[in-house]
Structure formats: C-alpha cells, structure tokens
Design an enzyme around this catalytic site. Structure first.
Site: not given
Length: 103
Positions: A31, A34
């Site tokens: 991600c 992230c």
C-alpha cells in the site's frame, strides 16, 4: 524522549494495550499510502513519549484485524488502557496524529 515505531503481532498488541496508551497502525506492505504513513509515524515518534507506536501487517494478523473491525488500510487506532479511544482511516498528517495522541 522519543519512542521507536516497531512491528508487532496481534498477541503482542493485546499485551501492550492492557498496559497503557498504544497507537496501532494497521498497514499493508503493498500500500502506497501505508508506506508514506510510516514516514509520518517515525516523525511523530520523535516528539512523543507517552505512547507506544506499533505497526501490524494487515495480511499477517487477520484475527486481530477482524477483532477490531479494521476494513481498510492504513488504519490508525489509539488504545488507552485496553479501550479504543479513536480511529483514523487513510493517510494522515503529523499534526492530526499528534493531536489524537495528546487527547
């Protein structure tokens, strides 16, 4: 004094949240937001000492993800003495995370 951001698993999270204030980052290694949040959390960690900041891999901690109803990543959950205090979803900026911790 600064704190270190470290990776833990669901069992370790349960032990930690019982003891005090913990900010848990539920993330995925694939991600993009992230990964950016990791840099933000490392910066936040330099300025706080009253909270443990931990990361849990979304895919490796399915039981914990389900237990806390985490449906997407990144998700930040602030726990205090075993109770969820606040939750933020998505990439967050440093001032927002610091205000969350200081409440």
């Amino acid at each position: 004094m600064a704190v270190a951001v470290r990776e833990i698993n669901g069992v370790e999270l349960e032990q930690l949240i019982a003891e005090g204030k913990v900010l848990a980052d539920f993330y995925s290694k694939v991600c993009g937001p992230c990964k950016m949040l990791s840099f933000v959390l490392n910066d936040v960690a330099k300025n706080v000492d009253n909270v443990e900041i931990v990361k849990l891999d979304f895919d490796e901690n399915k039981e914990t993800v389900e237990k806390y109803g985490v449906v997407g990543y990144p998700t930040l959950i602030l726990f205090n003495n075993g109770q969820e205090v606040e939750r933020l979803k998505g990439l967050q900026q440093k001032p927002i995370i610091q205000r969350m911790i200081e409440r």
